[in-house]
Design an enzyme around this catalytic site. Structure first.
Site: not given
Ligand SMILES: Cc1cc2nc3c(=O)[nH]c(=O)nc-3n(C[C@H](O)[C@H](O)[C@H](O)COP(=O)(O)OP(=O)(O)OC[C@H]3O[C@@H](n4cnc5c(N)ncnc54)[C@H](O)[C@@H]3O)c2cc1C
Ligand code: HEM
Ligand code: SF4
Ligand code: F3S
Ligand code: FES
Lengths: 128, 251, 578, 162
Positions: C116, C236, C238, C248, C251, C282, C348, C390
């Site tokens: 990657f 960031q 992408h 998306l 990569e 990126r 992103h 990142r």
């Molecule tokens: C298309 C895409 C591809 C990606 N690919 C990769 C990858 O290959 N490798 C990598 O390492 N990273 C990748 N990322 C980044 C990574 O997926 C995210 O940064 C990460 O999943 C964020 O996780 P999280 O647990 O912080 O939040 P999230 O998974 O966004 O979860 C947020 C949670 O908070 C809750 N929430 C939000 N606001 C509130 C509120 N006000 N009240 C109650 N609940 C709330 C939501 O319901 C949800 O359950 C990618 C991101 C995207 C968009």
């Protein structure tokens, strides 16, 4: 209404035909019981089966039975033959085709007596 | 090296091609009306817009009370399963150009309706939990990973794709009829573990699935397979579970 | 008032939130609040993989991973955090495997790993296979696996509850206030510890890969309660999002050899980065694209270029890039076998967020003073492990490593000694007032124009390339939007599943996040990682090798800015070349 | 927690094909529970296969090769002179009746939500099953030309009491 695919209609038809055949079977059990009451009663009762209307009902029964049996085989194939699910749609069309092909001559044999034709030899069609 | 000469088809189509469509939506507003009713909206969209974009447009510009769930907008979170032209679909995976000029949108069948297109998913998740959808293995884990060959991994690959959108369960006539039935989505998720070589809970799950509300309620109707937005062969998975119950050992 | 009492309340059910929950479920009473059903969280969208130096395919070492993370972050990365990330990634990945995550396998049955962007062998010598993956849906599998374990451990979920406020009393966090979407009832959750794991705020930009639910709620709520936001200007882009929709394209496409082409059919990356070409990091590739468009070489004179995979051949595409090509087919109607795919940079990932230490504890000032009982993890937090940019696959590592750490710290260090702080007077006052005033406002401007203008403004003025002028304009626009927002009206006054109410609250949160972003960007007169200023094109380690902390003030658009030093342990800042 | 990679790598099982199988094929579910629902599902299939032949041939004989109007008392009597046809009809009757009523049970299970009603309907079905089965059985087993059912039953009872 859900616009399901052929599987939905095949199931619905299977269910309806199954229930219809059962209904017929229950009636049939009653009428064969009449055998026990001697030839006169039985023959009088069974004559109803030869009337035009009941002949029509019988053809419907035959159609139902043909479809239900062939589709039953289709279901069994889906269940026991691991790649059966892939061909379920094709099998459904085969079931329909087989039912129709089986149905046409049978319907002819049953309905022809209404018009005085007796493909199976002797026949008669009493009026209701 | 590939050189691009003429503008490709895709690019020209990304230009604007506005069109007007009628979206007929089955509304249910429990606060003001205890009966569902139909409402028709006219909205201008581009061919490449998703149905979800059209719904957002209606909500943001015409009627803020229109209620539906959504999140990822590209078919991976499972929020927006609904009945579109009579079939369960994710609104974010349908392009307007493929839907015609008159579109019917309804909530999924087989779920209690909360409001408009929003249905109550709690019973769905409760049924999912019934099949013990988690790895069961009490043997002490090694210091590193548990080994699994690529073939063993491939055995259950398909059913790991499930996003729990409920489209399959909401499309199944057996579910509409009998709300106690666990439904296809739960079986898909049971399948995912039953065929995982690391799991030790298969017998337990098969037991649960062989009772009144288990796999036998599936009448091989196949609506589920057609509805699944992840392309999972749902019926196949269910049949495999049936066979696992019948034959015991799968290998 | 609906009152609930738990040892720990976790807000957010994505990878980070559920990972914390896993550490706490057996030994304490916990509640997980999420505005979506847990499996709808945005973690499920991650494609590429999760990095960990397992060394399954070739020699690898956590220290190399640490180095790549620091360098990738353009040296704004706190190196103590990067070390934790790289070391503990290994255990965290094995934890996931033991919980059932179906990783792809090597022929001898171990977790398979692939290359990657930015992950290298021996401190930058060449690419290394470090990303552990489950087909093209690693994030989906992480989210599902964590949720399955939560079911097993009978975690209490409050699904479709939207958190509106966080409560502090006696110098410690003591609860959160949330609204049940079903009936708009307000609930107070009293707790000894609060974990924020609410994800990012990509929806502030017009073109984004983020879900509609990614609206920075956690950041905004904390910010309004006086917690600073760190490095918000580090956002960031992408390079390869689908044109217009922003979805998306991983990569992995460029990893497999895809080209980027401008309107003249030229592989322009060669001009900017002769050695790494399309595989430069990126932030850089996004800028190359931006530059091409600015110079009139966007396709059809518009703001996009082409990603071409056609020369790879059908088989290779089907085998390695099925997901990506499918998205192109579904959403653009382009057939990647023959046609190039229109792409443009897409918003992103937030490197910045709520500042925390390496235990996941929220810190509130330059001295890293801890706010007792308050934790944050995942994209909402800024440890700061990603610095100014990142690396791919490092976010999922962040979730599982720091989500796990926060949970473990609460279980082993905080809960044994902590007690409930009493709730403040009228704990739900602020939240109730917010909801009631919105529901009562049926006259005024709708939310649509405000949201659209915010997203356009962020894209055009706070996007890939920024300047004093664009940022000043952005700030003025923000002040205007804020004012209009204060008079926004609702059409929907229902108390049943009022999603308009939810969206308007989210819009307010986006405005707050945007405020911190713009202010930080305006003040940072240098270019570093994701933050690029065409009026200050060089990195300036003398003045800006430091983290921005933005504090909310009553003056709209003018947060108070403070700075804290970057933690440097082993790797001295060097020029970042690929 | 070990974070030393060298140590960890040393602890790792030596990768080999043998190793993989040792983790993989250790278990499989024993034959699933042989519950009532499983049996019922099986019975549908088994009886279904039987019925394909039994029912179709029966219908063929009664409606096609002979016209219905000719399947009078004497026709039946002639057939039943051969015990094969009695056994045939017994099988047909039993399988079709239980197959069909089992189907009705499933259908009712689908559409009747209340536990009480379901129990009631199932009891009725059970009653119908037994009654009709006895009716059919009795006729097929005891049929003798020119003897009516009442006489036969009387004779049977008589011998019995003696
Ligand atoms: C298309 C895409 C591809 C990606 N690919 C990769 C990858 O290959 N490798 C990598 O390492 N990273 C990748 N990322 C980044 C990574 O997926 C995210 O940064 C990460 O999943 C964020 O996780 P999280 O647990 O912080 O939040 P999230 O998974 O966004 O979860 C947020 C949670 O908070 C809750 N929430 C939000 N606001 C509130 C509120 N006000 N009240 C109650 N609940 C709330 C939501 O319901 C949800 O359950 C990618 C991101 C995207 C968009
Ligand atoms: C002739 C050969 C027959 C075959 C191969 C056959 C096969 C089947 C099968 C496999 C099923 C199960 C369907 C499922 O699980 O989805 C079934 C259901 C049923 N059958 Fe038959 N059957 C036959 C004859 C009959 C007869 C003679 C009757 C009536 C007495 C009948 C009545 C029913 C009923 C009522 C159902 C239940 C339908 C449902 O659950 O939807 N069948 N049949
Ligand atoms: S199997 Fe398919 S349709 Fe059913 S819940 Fe899973 S993803 Fe949705
Ligand atoms: S639609 Fe229903 S009946 Fe079975 S095949 Fe699918 S679950
Ligand atoms: S919005 Fe996520 S699947 Fe449609």
């Amino acid at each position: 209404m859900y616009r399901g695919q052929s599987g939905q209609w095949s199931w619905l038809l299977h269910r309806i035909t199954g229930l219809a055949i059962l209904l017929f079977l229950l009636v049939h059990i009653v009428d064969i019981t009449l055998l026990g009451f001697g030839p006169t009663i039985y023959n009088d009762a069974i004559a109803i089966f030869s009337t035009g209307i009941i002949r029509l009902v019988s053809t419907a029964l035959i159609a139902a039975l043909l479809y239900h049996s062939f589709n039953g085989i289709r279901i069994i194939l889906i269940d026991f033959w691991p790649s059966g699910y892939k061909y379920q749609q094709q099998m459904f069309y085969i079931v329909l085709a087989a039912s129709i092909i089986g149905f046409i001559p049978m319907a002819f044999y049953i309905l022809a007596p209404i018009f005085g034709v007796c493909p199976a030899g002797a026949c008669n069609t009493p009026a209701m | 090296m590939a050189t691009v000469t003429a503008a490709p088809r895709g690019a020209t189509q990304t230009g604007s091609d506005l069109r007007t469509v009628q979206v007929r939506i089955k509304r249910f507003q429990p606060d003001t009306n205890d009966q569902p009713y139909w409402q028709e909206f006219t909205v201008q969209v581009e061919g490449k817009d998703r149905l979800l974009d059209a719904l957002n447009k209606i909500k943001w510009q015409q009627d803020g009370t229109l209620t539906f769930r959504r999140s990822c907008a590209h078919g991976v979170c499972g929020s927006d399963a609904m009945r579109v032209n009579g079939r369960n679909r994710l609104a974010c995976k349908l392009l307007m150009q493929d839907l015609g000029a008159r579109i019917t949108v309804e909530p999924m069948l087989g779920f209690p309706i909360i409001r408009d297109l929003v249905v109550d998913m709690d019973p769905f998740f409760a049924k999912y939990e019934k099949v013990k959808p988690y790895l069961i293995n009490d043997e002490p884990a090694p210091h590193t990973e548990r080994l699994q060959s690529p073939e063993q991994r491939a055995r259950f690959d398909e059913t790991t794709k499930c996003i729990l959108c409920g489209a399959c369960t909401g499309s199944c006539p057996s579910v509409w009829a009998n709300s106690e039935w666990v439904g296809p989505a739960s079986i898909v998720n049971a399948h995912r573990f039953i065929f995982d070589s690391r799991d030790r809970g298969a017998a337990d799950r098969l037991n649960i699935l062989s009772d009144r509300t288990g796999v036998w309620r599936c009448r091989t109707i196949f609506n589920c397979s057609e509805a699944c937005p992840r392309g999972i062969h749902v019926t196949e998975a269910i049949e495999e579970v049936k066979r696992a119950i019948m034959y015991g050992s799968e290998e | 008032m609906n009152y609930h009492k738990f040892d720990v309340v976790i807000v957010g059910a994505g990878g980070a939130g559920l990972m914390s929950a896993m550490q706490l479920a057996h030994n304490s009473s916990i509640a997980v609040i999420s505005k979506l059903y847990p499996t709808r969280s945005h973690t499920g969208a991650a494609q590429g993989g999760v990095a960990a130096a397992l060394g399954n395919q070739e020699e690898d070492h956590w220290k190399w991973h640490m180095f790549d993370t620091v360098k990738g972050g353009d040296y704004l990365t706190d190196q103590d955090a990067a070390e934790v990330l790289a070391r503990e990634a290994i255990d965290a990945v094995y934890d996931l495997e033991h919980w059932g995550l179906p990783f792809n396998r090597t022929p001898d049955g171990k977790i398979d790993q692939r290359r990657f962007g930015g992950h290298t062998r021996n401190f930058g010598e060449g690419p290394v296979r470090r990303s552990c993956y489950a087909a093209d849906r690693t994030g989906h599998m992480i989210l599902q696996t964590m949720y399955q374990q939560s079911v097993k451990n009978q975690v209490n979920f409050f699904n479709e509850y939207m958190m509106l406020d966080v409560l502090f009393n006696d110098g410690q966090a003591c609860g959160v206030v949330a609204m049940n979407l079903r009936d708009t009832s307000i609930h107070v959750f009293h707790a000894k510890a609060i974990v924020f794991a609410t994800g990012g705020y990509g929806r502030a930009w017009r073109i984004t890969s983020n879900a509609l639910a990614c609206t920075g709620d956690g950041m905004a709520v904390a910010y309004r309660r006086g917690i600073p936001l760190e490095d918000m200007e580090m956002y960031q882009f992408h390079p390869t999002g689908l044109y217009k929709v922003g979805i998306l394209l991983s990569e992995a496409a460029r990893g497999e050899g895809a080209y980027l082409l401008n309107s003249e059919g030229e592989r322009f990356c060669i001009r900017y980065a002769p050695t790494m070409q399309e595989l430069a990091p990126r932030d850089m590739v996004s800028r190359f694209i931006y530059q091409e468009v600015a110079e009139g070489r966007g396709i059809d004179g518009k703001d996009y270029v082409y990603l071409s995979v056609a020369h790879l051949g059908k088989e290779r595409i089907d085998e390695k890039l099925p997901d990506i090509t499918d998205f192109a087919r579904t959403y653009l109607g382009v057939e990647p076998y023959y046609e190039p795919v229109p792409i443009q940079p897409t918003a992103h990932y937030a490197m910045g967020g709520i500042p925390t230490d390496i235990e996941g504890r929220v810190v509130v000032d330059e001295q890293n003073t801890v706010m007792p009982g308050f934790y944050a993890a995942g994209e909402v937090a800024c440890v700061s492990v990603h610095g100014a940019n990142r690396l791919g696959t490092n976010s999922l590592v962040d979730l599982i490593v720091f989500g796990r750490r926060a949970g473990k710290h609460i279980a082993s260090k905080w809960l044994p000694e902590a007690d409930y702080a009493p709730l403040p007077n009228d704990p739900d006052g602020r939240a109730r007032e917010q909801v009631e005033s919105l529901l009562g406002r049926t006259r005024g401007e709708g939310q649509d124009a405000i949201r659209k203008e915010l997203r356009d403004m962020m894209m055009d003025k706070v996007g890939v390339i920024r300047s004093e002028q664009s940022l000043t304009e952005a700030r003025a626009k923000l002040v205007e939007l804020r004012e209009r927002y204060d008079g926004v009206r609702l059409m929907d006054t229902s108390h049943t599943f009022n999603t308009e109410l939810m969206e308007v609250i989210e819009l307010g949160n986006l405005l707050d996040c945007a405020e911190a972003t713009i202010a930080g960007a305006l003040a940072r007169r240098e270019s570093r990682g994701g933050h690029y200023r065409n009026d200050y094109e060089a990195r300036d380690d003398v003045n800006f090798l430091r983290h921005t902390l933005a504090y909310h003030t009553d003056q709209v658009g003018e947060p108070e800015l403070r700075y804290k030093p970057v933690v440097i342990t082993e790797f001295q800042p060097k020029e970042r070349k690929y | 927690m070990t974070t030393n990679i060298a140590e960890r790598q040393a602890q790792r099982p030596v990768p080999s094909a043998a190793n993989v199988t040792s983790y993989g094929t250790t278990r499989r579910p024993g034959p699933g529970s042989s519950g009532w629902e499983t049996f019922s599902w099986y019975f549908f299939r088994v009886s279904g296969v039987g019925l394909v032949f039994l029912a179709l041939i029966h219908v063929f004989i009664m409606h096609v090769s002979t016209d219905v109007s000719q399947t009078v008392y004497d026709f039946v009597a002639a057939r039943y002179a051969n015990p094969f046809w009695r056994v045939y009809d017994l099988l047909l009757l039993t399988l079709a009746l239980f197959h069909g009523l089992n189907g009705v049970r499933i259908v009712c299970d689908d559409y009747i939500r209340s536990r009480g009603w379901r129990l009631t309907v199932q009891s009725v079905l059970f009653f119908i099953a037994i009654t009709f089965w006895l009716m059919g059985m009795l006729t097929v087993i005891t049929f003798h030309k020119n003897e009516n059912l009442a006489q036969t039953v009387g004779a049977l009872l008589h011998t019995f009491i003696r």
